[in-house]
Structures are given as C-alpha cells and as structure tokens.
Motif scaffolding. Structure first.
Motif, PDB file in Angstrom:
ATOM      1  N   VAL A 129       9.116  -0.332  13.271  1.00  0.00           N
ATOM      2  CA  VAL A 129      10.245  -0.193  14.195  1.00  0.00           C
ATOM      3  C   VAL A 129      11.230   0.869  13.731  1.00  0.00           C
ATOM      4  CG1 VAL A 129      10.059  -2.574  14.998  1.00  0.00           C
ATOM      5  CG2 VAL A 129      11.571  -2.036  13.063  1.00  0.00           C
ATOM      6  N   LEU A 130      11.045   1.421  12.516  1.00  0.00           N
ATOM      7  CA  LEU A 130      11.929   2.484  12.043  1.00  0.00           C
ATOM      8  C   LEU A 130      11.655   3.775  12.811  1.00  0.00           C
ATOM      9  CD1 LEU A 130      11.746   1.911   8.177  1.00  0.00           C
ATOM     10  CD2 LEU A 130      13.513   1.109   9.764  1.00  0.00           C
ATOM     11  N   ARG A 131      12.672   4.538  13.066  1.00  0.00           N
ATOM     12  CA  ARG A 131      12.512   5.803  13.787  1.00  0.00           C
ATOM     13  C   ARG A 131      11.800   6.853  12.932  1.00  0.00           C
ATOM     14  NH1 ARG A 131      14.940   6.302  18.541  1.00  0.00           N
ATOM     15  NH2 ARG A 131      16.583   4.815  19.106  1.00  0.00           N
ATOM     16  N   ARG A 132      11.950   6.761  11.614  1.00  0.00           N
ATOM     17  CA  ARG A 132      11.423   7.783  10.717  1.00  0.00           C
ATOM     18  C   ARG A 132      11.322   7.194   9.316  1.00  0.00           C
ATOM     19  NH1 ARG A 132      16.373   8.550  12.605  1.00  0.00           N
ATOM     20  NH2 ARG A 132      18.111   8.222  11.166  1.00  0.00           N
ATOM     21  N   PRO A 133      10.541   7.784   8.457  1.00  0.00           N
ATOM     22  CA  PRO A 133      10.528   7.312   7.069  1.00  0.00           C
ATOM     23  C   PRO A 133      11.915   7.503   6.456  1.00  0.00           C
ATOM     24  CG  PRO A 133       8.672   8.782   7.492  1.00  0.00           C
ATOM     25  CD  PRO A 133       9.595   8.896   8.670  1.00  0.00           C
ATOM     26  N   PRO A 134      12.396   6.528   5.697  1.00  0.00           N
ATOM     27  CA  PRO A 134      13.705   6.683   5.060  1.00  0.00           C
ATOM     28  C   PRO A 134      13.633   7.681   3.913  1.00  0.00           C
ATOM     29  CG  PRO A 134      12.652   4.693   4.286  1.00  0.00           C
ATOM     30  CD  PRO A 134      11.752   5.253   5.365  1.00  0.00           C
ATOM     31  N   ARG A 135      14.784   8.107   3.430  1.00  0.00           N
ATOM     32  CA  ARG A 135      14.810   8.989   2.260  1.00  0.00           C
ATOM     33  C   ARG A 135      14.424   8.246   1.000  1.00  0.00           C
ATOM     34  NH1 ARG A 135      20.293  12.373   2.187  1.00  0.00           N
ATOM     35  NH2 ARG A 135      19.409  12.789   0.132  1.00  0.00           N
ATOM     36  N   ALA A 136      14.743   6.949   0.946  1.00  0.00           N
ATOM     37  CA  ALA A 136      14.396   6.106  -0.198  1.00  0.00           C
ATOM     38  C   ALA A 136      14.290   4.672   0.301  1.00  0.00           C
ATOM     39  CB  ALA A 136      15.444   6.218  -1.300  1.00  0.00           C
ATOM     40  N   ALA A 137      13.536   3.858  -0.414  1.00  0.00           N
ATOM     41  CA  ALA A 137      13.372   2.466   0.008  1.00  0.00           C
ATOM     42  C   ALA A 137      13.031   1.598  -1.194  1.00  0.00           C
ATOM     43  CB  ALA A 137      12.273   2.350   1.063  1.00  0.00           C
ATOM     44  N   ALA A 138      13.274   0.307  -1.048  1.00  0.00           N
ATOM     45  CA  ALA A 138      12.903  -0.679  -2.070  1.00  0.00           C
ATOM     46  C   ALA A 138      12.471  -1.949  -1.357  1.00  0.00           C
ATOM     47  CB  ALA A 138      14.076  -0.949  -3.014  1.00  0.00           C
ATOM     48  N   TRP A 139      11.751  -2.793  -2.091  1.00  0.00           N
ATOM     49  CA  TRP A 139      11.128  -3.973  -1.497  1.00  0.00           C
ATOM     50  C   TRP A 139      11.364  -5.171  -2.398  1.00  0.00           C
ATOM     51  CZ3 TRP A 139       8.738  -4.784   3.122  1.00  0.00           C
ATOM     52  CH2 TRP A 139       7.878  -5.868   3.256  1.00  0.00           C
ATOM     53  N   THR A 140      11.903  -6.252  -1.832  1.00  0.00           N
ATOM     54  CA  THR A 140      12.057  -7.510  -2.549  1.00  0.00           C
ATOM     55  C   THR A 140      11.072  -8.500  -1.963  1.00  0.00           C
ATOM     56  OG1 THR A 140      14.408  -7.099  -3.008  1.00  0.00           O
ATOM     57  CG2 THR A 140      13.634  -9.363  -3.209  1.00  0.00           C
ATOM     58  N   ALA A 141      10.022  -8.809  -2.736  1.00  0.00           N
ATOM     59  CA  ALA A 141       8.923  -9.614  -2.203  1.00  0.00           C
ATOM     60  C   ALA A 141       9.225 -11.107  -2.200  1.00  0.00           C
ATOM     61  CB  ALA A 141       7.656  -9.352  -3.015  1.00  0.00           C
ATOM     62  N   GLY A 142      10.077 -11.570  -3.116  1.00  0.00           N
ATOM     63  CA  GLY A 142      10.280 -13.008  -3.266  1.00  0.00           C
ATOM     64  C   GLY A 142      11.357 -13.595  -2.387  1.00  0.00           C
ATOM     65  N   SER A 143      11.810 -12.857  -1.384  1.00  0.00           N
ATOM     66  CA  SER A 143      12.873 -13.340  -0.506  1.00  0.00           C
ATOM     67  C   SER A 143      12.338 -14.338   0.513  1.00  0.00           C
ATOM     68  CB  SER A 143      13.533 -12.173   0.215  1.00  0.00           C
ATOM     69  OG  SER A 143      14.071 -11.245  -0.707  1.00  0.00           O
ATOM     70  N   ALA A 144      13.239 -15.057   1.168  1.00  0.00           N
ATOM     71  CA  ALA A 144      12.823 -16.076   2.127  1.00  0.00           C
ATOM     72  C   ALA A 144      13.955 -16.401   3.091  1.00  0.00           C
ATOM     73  CB  ALA A 144      12.387 -17.344   1.396  1.00  0.00           C
ATOM     74  N   ASP A 145      13.575 -16.935   4.255  1.00  0.00           N
ATOM     75  CA  ASP A 145      14.542 -17.582   5.132  1.00  0.00           C
ATOM     76  C   ASP A 145      14.811 -18.974   4.573  1.00  0.00           C
ATOM     77  OD1 ASP A 145      14.360 -15.387   6.789  1.00  0.00           O
ATOM     78  OD2 ASP A 145      12.953 -16.327   8.175  1.00  0.00           O
TER      79      ASP A 145
END
Length: 379
Positions: A129-145
C-alpha cells in the motif's frame, strides 16, 4: 458507607486494576473508580499494541518482560488470547524519518526483540500500500495487537476472585491522614480507612496527590487522536494471506493500524490538555488522513468514527512508582504515557513489589530505583 482495608487503589484504568490484582495476594484491596463504567478513558481508547522497543529505556525493559507474562495471564485470568501477532514496519520516508530509523536502530542495538534494518524494496513488498519504497525502514517482528478489554476485564475479575472490592462511581473527594493510615472519602459518601493509598489515577494522578497534601510530580496529560477510516478495497489490508503490518513514521508524525475493513489513523499528536474527557479535534483527524495519504495508496476518504485519549507522562517520560520519603503510605503508580497496556503485566508486578517492600521480580531487568518518584523530588 465506611469500611476498613489494607490498601486503597485510586483509578480503575489498566494501571489501577493490574496493580490492585497483584497487591490482592498481600492484603485486602479496595479499588475506587470515579466513573460508573470501566474502562472509560485512556485504557478504552488505546490503539492497543504491544511493541518491543517502544518508549524510553525503562519502558522497553518492562515491555520485554511483559511479553511472557501476557501468556501466563491468559491462563491465570482465564481470558481469550491477549496477543495477536502484528509486526511493525517503521518508515523513514524523508530526512527526518530516515534519521529516526538510524536513531532507533542505534539506541536499541543489542536489546531483546530489537528492530532490524529492512531494505526499502523489501519494505514495499511487505506493505504494497506504500506509494514508493521508503528511504529507510526497520521491522519489529515480535509486535502484537493486545485485547485490552479482555486484559482489563481479566484483571478486574481476578481482583475480585482474590477478595478485592471494586467500587464504581466513587470519585475521590478527600484524602487525609488518619493515625498511622489514610482516610479516603468519595463524593458518593463512601469512607475507606486504609494503611496505604495507591495513586493510579492516570491523568488525574497529580490531582489525587494534591487532595492528600502530597507534592505534585508534574505529570503532563497529552491528547492523542485516532480515526477509524473505511478502506475502499479491504483486500489490500492483507499481504500473501497475512494481515498488513502496523506502519509507523519513524519521526513519530503518524501511524496506521489495519483493523477489520478499516485502518486506524493517527497524526501522533501530543497536545497538552487538562485531565478530563478528551475529544478529537477535526484538524488533527484531517492531518492524520493527509499524512497517511501522502505515503500510501489506501485512498481513505471518510471517517467512520474518531476519538481521543490522554497519554500522561512524567517530565522524563519514565514511569513513576513509590512514595515520597516524608509521605509514608501514599504510593504512585503513574506516568505510563503511551505504554500503559503493553507494559502492564510487568509494571504492575514491579509496582506491587515496591509498595510491599519486596525484592523485584527476577524476570524484570529494571532497577526499580529508576522509576522511583524520588528522582522527581521538588527543589
């Protein structure tokens, strides 16, 4: 209308019910909630997420320790599943956001469940759904609702099962010293004599302290706005059969969280406001939609509903526990900011150990002195 107990906890939000539950194994507890229903304010209006690495250093330690405790509480309190996996994609779409990614990765390096750097092209693949690749990104895998209502209800039921009492519509009107203890009076006419008082009143924590003649800590309630926006094509909220991640600007200017056929959108506002029933500002709602629209192709055009809650911080944005040395028996459990739900299991256990004078739980890698109210002693 008069009763005697060991501990009075003021405030029926997540802070109050969780610490009351933990304290109820050590003595008789009466929980006083000002509203007729509970939860009403911040607890009921949270985006309800569990994000390792979120917040200041003390909160990060509490959030890490809370992860396993959520699983224990699910069985202990007989609740539905409290956590549902929901990774977080942190975006750096401009200079400020890219700098935020660098700072985040550097600050949390080596911590349990720390975010990992993500290639911009991979970020786009995980969130089409992003319009374009961001300049930088990070990912937190252990998150939850987090099922915040089930958690709150479980704590409330658990408190009663441990012999605790919950009084609703019991707005505190006076707190005075009574011999070696405290007399707490409510506007409804209840009088509770207790050995100790626990101020877990959220945005009202300083006001409750003032009623007792206890120095104010300097808590600042900050309004945050959330809008639930229907998505024209809900199929975009899933990627390869998995739910879209929570997506957050690393410079903390907006975030979005998919929920059913909507996304929750926030401009991540922090507007100072006196304690009370927070209401959303139309300009904040519009700002959130505009910021999300610049970065995504979700095509959000309307708002199904909007609300606001107060996130209350101490001056240094760390939680506040314990008592002033010259005010024995009056304890603070406050200043949870935007981490009250995700840190509740560990924070309640740590707070209870401070209140009863016991050693902190072994699984919580945080010196309780870091959270002591004495660090904020008035000059």
């Amino acid at each position: 209308m008069e009763s005697h107990t060991d501990l009075v906890v003021v405030g029926g939000g997540i802070a109050g019910v969780s610490v009351a539950y933990e304290l109820a194994v050590h003595g008789r507890v009466v929980l006083l909630e000002a509203e007729a229903d509970m939860p009403v304010h911040s607890t009921a209006r949270s985006a309800a997420t569990y994000i390792p690495g979120h917040g200041s250093g003390p909160f990060r330690a509490l959030i890490d320790a809370s992860g396993p405790r959520f699983r224990v509480l699910q069985t202990e309190l007989d609740t539905p599943p409290l956590l549902s996996p929901r990774p977080v994609l942190h975006l750096g779409d401009d200079d400020a956001g890219a700098a935020g990614i660098v700072a985040m990765l550097d600050e949390q390096r080596g911590e349990p469940n720390a975010p990992i750097a993500l290639d911009p092209a991979e970020a786009l693949r995980r969130a089409p759904v992003l319009r374009r690749p961001p300049r930088a990104a990070a990912w937190t895998a252990g998150s939850a609702d987090v099922d915040a209502i089930a958690l709150h209800d479980g704590y409330r039921r658990g408190l009663r099962a441990r012999g605790g009492t919950v009084l609703r519509g019991a707005r505190v009107s006076a707190i005075t010293r009574d011999g070696g203890g405290w007399l707490v009076e409510t506007a409804a006419g209840q009088r509770v004599l207790a050995a100790a008082v626990v101020d877990a009143a959220g945005s009202w924590a300083d006001e409750v302290a003032a009623l007792a003649g206890v120095p104010r800590v300097g808590f600042t309630p900050l309004r945050r706005t959330i809008a639930a926006c229907p998505v024209p094509d809900p199929s975009v909220l899933r990627v390869g059969g998995a739910p879209l991640p929570l997506i957050a600007d690393a410079a903390e200017r907006w975030y979005l969280k998919p929920e059913a056929d909507t996304v929750l959108v926030s401009p991540a506002d922090e507007t100072p406001q006196a304690p009370g029933d927070a209401r959303p500002d139309e300009l904040d709602v519009a700002l959130g939609l505009d910021r999300v629209g610049e970065v995504t192709t979700l095509g959000l055009r309307s708002v199904r509903r909007a609300w606001a809650g107060l996130r209350t911080f101490a001056p240094d944005r760390a939680p506040v526990l314990g008592q002033w040395p010259d005010r024995p028996g009056f304890h603070f459990v406050a200043g949870q900011g935007g981490s009250g739900i995700e840190s509740a299991p560990a924070l309640a256990a740590l707070a209870a150990s401070v209140i009863i004078g016991a050693a902190p739980p072994a699984d919580i890698a945080l010196d309780p002195a870091v959270c002591s109210v004495t660090r904020l002693r008035p000059a």
